[in-house]
Design an enzyme around this catalytic site. Sequence first.
Site, PDB file in Angstrom:
ATOM      1  N   ASP A  74      41.568  46.794  57.607  1.00 53.88           N
ATOM      2  CA  ASP A  74      42.324  46.005  58.386  1.00 53.88           C
ATOM      3  C   ASP A  74      43.625  46.721  58.577  1.00 53.88           C
ATOM      4  O   ASP A  74      44.344  46.115  57.389  1.00 53.88           O
ATOM      5  CB  ASP A  74      42.064  44.725  58.258  1.00 53.88           C
ATOM      6  CG  ASP A  74      42.489  44.328  56.931  1.00 53.88           C
ATOM      7  OD1 ASP A  74      42.176  45.331  55.954  1.00 53.88           O
ATOM      8  OD2 ASP A  74      43.197  43.094  56.583  1.00 53.88           O
ATOM      9  N   GLU A 131      40.993  43.124  54.187  1.00 50.26           N
ATOM     10  CA  GLU A 131      41.718  43.354  52.939  1.00 50.26           C
ATOM     11  C   GLU A 131      41.804  42.136  52.582  1.00 50.26           C
ATOM     12  O   GLU A 131      42.089  41.977  51.295  1.00 50.26           O
ATOM     13  CB  GLU A 131      41.227  44.782  52.747  1.00 50.26           C
ATOM     14  CG  GLU A 131      41.610  44.667  51.100  1.00 50.26           C
ATOM     15  CD  GLU A 131      43.174  44.241  50.953  1.00 50.26           C
ATOM     16  OE1 GLU A 131      43.794  44.371  49.776  1.00 50.26           O
ATOM     17  OE2 GLU A 131      44.178  44.241  51.865  1.00 50.26           O
ATOM     18  N   GLU A 132      42.632  42.225  54.050  1.00 47.55           N
ATOM     19  CA  GLU A 132      44.169  41.243  53.170  1.00 47.55           C
ATOM     20  C   GLU A 132      43.929  40.206  53.461  1.00 47.55           C
ATOM     21  O   GLU A 132      44.643  39.320  52.136  1.00 47.55           O
ATOM     22  CB  GLU A 132      45.429  41.495  54.693  1.00 47.55           C
ATOM     23  CG  GLU A 132      46.233  42.941  55.353  1.00 47.55           C
ATOM     24  CD  GLU A 132      46.822  43.550  53.721  1.00 47.55           C
ATOM     25  OE1 GLU A 132      47.305  42.477  53.163  1.00 47.55           O
ATOM     26  OE2 GLU A 132      47.137  44.547  54.142  1.00 47.55           O
ATOM     27  N   ARG A 171      43.368  53.499  35.433  1.00 48.65           N
ATOM     28  CA  ARG A 171      43.501  53.349  34.174  1.00 48.65           C
ATOM     29  C   ARG A 171      42.039  52.274  34.310  1.00 48.65           C
ATOM     30  O   ARG A 171      41.747  52.060  35.098  1.00 48.65           O
ATOM     31  CB  ARG A 171      45.216  52.005  33.248  1.00 48.65           C
ATOM     32  CG  ARG A 171      44.845  51.511  34.175  1.00 48.65           C
ATOM     33  CD  ARG A 171      45.796  50.154  33.775  1.00 48.65           C
ATOM     34  NE  ARG A 171      45.348  49.288  32.800  1.00 48.65           N
ATOM     35  CZ  ARG A 171      45.723  48.591  31.872  1.00 48.65           C
ATOM     36  NH1 ARG A 171      46.811  48.269  32.336  1.00 48.65           N
ATOM     37  NH2 ARG A 171      45.234  47.695  31.309  1.00 48.65           N
TER      38      ARG A 171
END
Length: 318
Positions: A74, A131-132, A171
């Site tokens: 998106d 996703e936003e 990480r």
Amino acid sequence: MDEQKVKETLISWRHTLHAHPETAFEEVETARFVADKLRAMGCTVHEGIGGTGVVADLTVGDGKKVIGLRADMDAINVKEVGTPTYQSQNPGKMHACGHDGHMTILLGAMTLLAESKNFNGTVRAIFQPAEEPGKGAKAMIDDGLFEKYPVDEIYGLHNIPFLPEGEIHTRPGGIMASEDNFTIKIHGRGGHASSPHVGIDPLIPAAQIILGLQTIVSRNANPLEPAVVSVTELHTDGAHNAIPSNIVMTGDTRSTSPEMQALIEIRMRTIVEHACAMAGAASEFSYTHEFAPTVNWPECAAHAAAAARKAVGADKVK
């Protein structure tokens, strides 16, 4: 494999995606573009997962392991002010967060894997909508993503423009924070600015709350665990010469563990209630969980780092 041709193709795809941005759960043409490219590679493609999500399988050999690779699709509701040749053609929408790049990276990975076939098992590409606002992953999961298309491991990435070009950072543990939103409402009793003694000034507890919230990070949180508390807006119903009756403050917090999320919420509620009680004001406090943190499994982070070192060199992997 003609590397220059692959590079030119991927640049072209990225420019096309950038020029036609679609926002959360509206990624119809974007999903169609992605699905068409994946089918052309020989993938088995499934569409409409969680609304506009796409899942594509590339299977080689008889291996049983399934590795998931994820990208978001998106754009966001912002006007593009630059003038590249591939400028957004959808007014008020733009790939300002780089999801056009994320899609292209995953399409590029699938292109290389489809050509080389140098693995034994299944690579499952997952293209996620929305996703936003943070709801697209949940929509795909609620639609049975991992029941219908299970994976043994899943990997994704996000561009970070302030890092040096060509570097890859990862990480174990928390790497992308949760986002929780809060709203604080303070109800006092307004009046003329010349007579503060006859009212209840909500600005006093508001100021104390803004400063007090920072003690959560500095005095309550483990200094080895990241946390951020930010008040981002403050609105009153007052005027230049009038003390307001009501104040609304909003903001968000960031952390990388459920325990820290809980600590922040509890301490915020306590600070708000007691600051307002000292001033004789009333308060309302709401706290919502918007995004879950991204937490890397140690063994997967190690696999990703090893692959990155092969791709870009050990000195580029941090």
